[in-house]
Design an enzyme around this catalytic site. Structure first.
Site, PDB file in Angstrom:
ATOM      1  N   GLU A  56      46.229  43.721  37.610  1.00 37.19           N
ATOM      2  CA  GLU A  56      45.848  42.602  36.749  1.00 37.19           C
ATOM      3  C   GLU A  56      45.062  41.618  37.618  1.00 37.19           C
ATOM      4  O   GLU A  56      45.608  41.004  38.524  1.00 37.19           O
ATOM      5  CB  GLU A  56      47.109  41.945  36.166  1.00 37.19           C
ATOM      6  CG  GLU A  56      46.898  41.335  34.788  1.00 37.19           C
ATOM      7  CD  GLU A  56      45.992  40.129  34.849  1.00 37.19           C
ATOM      8  OE1 GLU A  56      46.235  39.245  35.679  1.00 37.19           O
ATOM      9  OE2 GLU A  56      45.011  40.071  34.039  1.00 37.19           O
ATOM     10  N   CYS A  87      38.536  48.818  39.595  1.00 39.65           N
ATOM     11  CA  CYS A  87      38.946  48.176  38.338  1.00 39.65           C
ATOM     12  C   CYS A  87      39.146  46.672  38.551  1.00 39.65           C
ATOM     13  O   CYS A  87      38.181  45.914  38.539  1.00 39.65           O
ATOM     14  CB  CYS A  87      40.176  48.872  37.772  1.00 39.65           C
ATOM     15  SG  CYS A  87      40.505  48.473  36.041  1.00 39.65           S
ATOM     16  N   ILE A 148      41.663  52.619  32.603  1.00 40.03           N
ATOM     17  CA  ILE A 148      42.857  51.923  32.128  1.00 40.03           C
ATOM     18  C   ILE A 148      42.528  50.436  32.027  1.00 40.03           C
ATOM     19  O   ILE A 148      42.337  49.769  33.037  1.00 40.03           O
ATOM     20  CB  ILE A 148      44.046  52.144  33.089  1.00 40.03           C
ATOM     21  CG1 ILE A 148      44.328  53.627  33.279  1.00 40.03           C
ATOM     22  CG2 ILE A 148      45.283  51.406  32.574  1.00 40.03           C
ATOM     23  CD1 ILE A 148      45.329  53.931  34.382  1.00 40.03           C
ATOM     24  N   ARG A 149      42.445  49.925  30.794  1.00 37.41           N
ATOM     25  CA  ARG A 149      42.009  48.538  30.574  1.00 37.41           C
ATOM     26  C   ARG A 149      40.757  48.256  31.411  1.00 37.41           C
ATOM     27  O   ARG A 149      40.624  47.204  32.042  1.00 37.41           O
ATOM     28  CB  ARG A 149      43.112  47.552  30.949  1.00 37.41           C
ATOM     29  CG  ARG A 149      44.346  47.630  30.076  1.00 37.41           C
ATOM     30  CD  ARG A 149      45.375  46.585  30.476  1.00 37.41           C
ATOM     31  NE  ARG A 149      44.862  45.240  30.304  1.00 37.41           N
ATOM     32  CZ  ARG A 149      45.387  44.163  30.869  1.00 37.41           C
ATOM     33  NH1 ARG A 149      46.437  44.281  31.656  1.00 37.41           N
ATOM     34  NH2 ARG A 149      44.874  42.979  30.645  1.00 37.41           N
ATOM     35  N   HIS A 184      39.724  54.621  37.950  1.00 38.73           N
ATOM     36  CA  HIS A 184      40.750  54.784  38.990  1.00 38.73           C
ATOM     37  C   HIS A 184      40.669  56.169  39.634  1.00 38.73           C
ATOM     38  O   HIS A 184      41.302  57.113  39.153  1.00 38.73           O
ATOM     39  CB  HIS A 184      42.138  54.615  38.364  1.00 38.73           C
ATOM     40  CG  HIS A 184      42.448  53.225  37.928  1.00 38.73           C
ATOM     41  ND1 HIS A 184      43.236  52.367  38.662  1.00 38.73           N
ATOM     42  CD2 HIS A 184      42.072  52.534  36.826  1.00 38.73           C
ATOM     43  CE1 HIS A 184      43.339  51.206  38.029  1.00 38.73           C
ATOM     44  NE2 HIS A 184      42.634  51.292  36.909  1.00 38.73           N
ATOM     45  N   GLU A 186      42.089  57.055  42.365  1.00 40.59           N
ATOM     46  CA  GLU A 186      43.353  57.372  43.050  1.00 40.59           C
ATOM     47  C   GLU A 186      44.316  58.149  42.169  1.00 40.59           C
ATOM     48  O   GLU A 186      45.275  58.739  42.671  1.00 40.59           O
ATOM     49  CB  GLU A 186      44.016  56.080  43.556  1.00 40.59           C
ATOM     50  CG  GLU A 186      44.757  55.258  42.521  1.00 40.59           C
ATOM     51  CD  GLU A 186      43.857  54.381  41.658  1.00 40.59           C
ATOM     52  OE1 GLU A 186      44.389  53.641  40.811  1.00 40.59           O
ATOM     53  OE2 GLU A 186      42.621  54.438  41.830  1.00 40.59           O
TER      54      GLU A 186
END
Length: 207
Positions: A56, A87, A148-149, A184, A186
């Site tokens: 976040e 991200c 993801i978001r 992402h 990873e």
């Protein structure tokens, strides 16, 4: 440079997965180096490169400031230390940050990567997805992207190299010592991006 010292900012996100990916990449490339979690300002002094993982972005920024990391991170990256922003890491590095739902934000960011980024562009958590993406690393190649978001880069400055797009969205860029992705890497078994980052890091630090 004989031994690379690489850090993963460990405030939030997939820290362990990033550490494992860097270790695998060091081994595959035959580079000598160490990788460690970074939680405090004093740990930054001897770093050759840093990964800022997803999470976040607002929380990472606020906790970085609380732990006196933010200013030192900014100075080191601004002075040429290689960094890979994933991200939320992309958002923190960017010059201009908006949000798909609320528009302009008061997001704390480093103002280093000359892009305009839009948070949550691909939807919230429940809209996470995977997609094969073509990316220019040393040569054009395909990798799997996990979103993801995820943010999208809406505009990129003239000194920013666009490495990958998904439809009309820019999802990976490089600007000198800064590498950044919306997705992402990873969370996959593909370490091509980490190999590219380590090669970039080694080249920059050997100058």
């Amino acid at each position: 440079m004989s031994n690379l010292n690489i850090g993963v900012l460990s405030i939030q996100g997939d820290v362990h997965e990033n550490i494992l990916a860097v270790k695998k990449s060091l081994q595959k490339l035959g580079y000598s180096g160490t990788v460690c979690s970074i939680n405090h300002e004093y740990q930054l002094s001897n770093l050759d490169g840093l990964i800022i993982p997803g999470g976040e972005s607002t929380t990472i920024a606020k906790l970085s400031m609380k732990r006196y990391l933010f200013k030192t991170l900014y100075d080191k990256i601004n002075n040429g230390m290689p960094v890979f922003g994933i991200c939320a890491g992309l958002i923190l590095l960017s010059k201009h940050v908006n949000d798909k739902n609320i528009g302009k934000t008061n997001q704390i960011h480093m103002d280093l990567l000359d892009v305009e980024v839009e948070r949550n562009y691909f939807g919230r958590q429940q809209y996470s997805f995977e997609s094969d993406v073509e990316i220019i690393l040393h040569n054009p190649t395909k990798i799997k992207g996990i979103f993801i978001r995820a943010p999208s880069i809406k505009k990129a400055g003239k000194n920013v190299q666009i490495l990958s797009k998904l439809n009309d969205s820019i999802i990976a860029v490089r600007q000198n010592n800064i590498l950044a992705t919306s997705f992402h890497p990873e969370l996959t078994h593909d370490i091509k991006l980490y190999e590219y980052f380590l090669s970039m890091l080694k080249k920059i630090n050997s100058k």
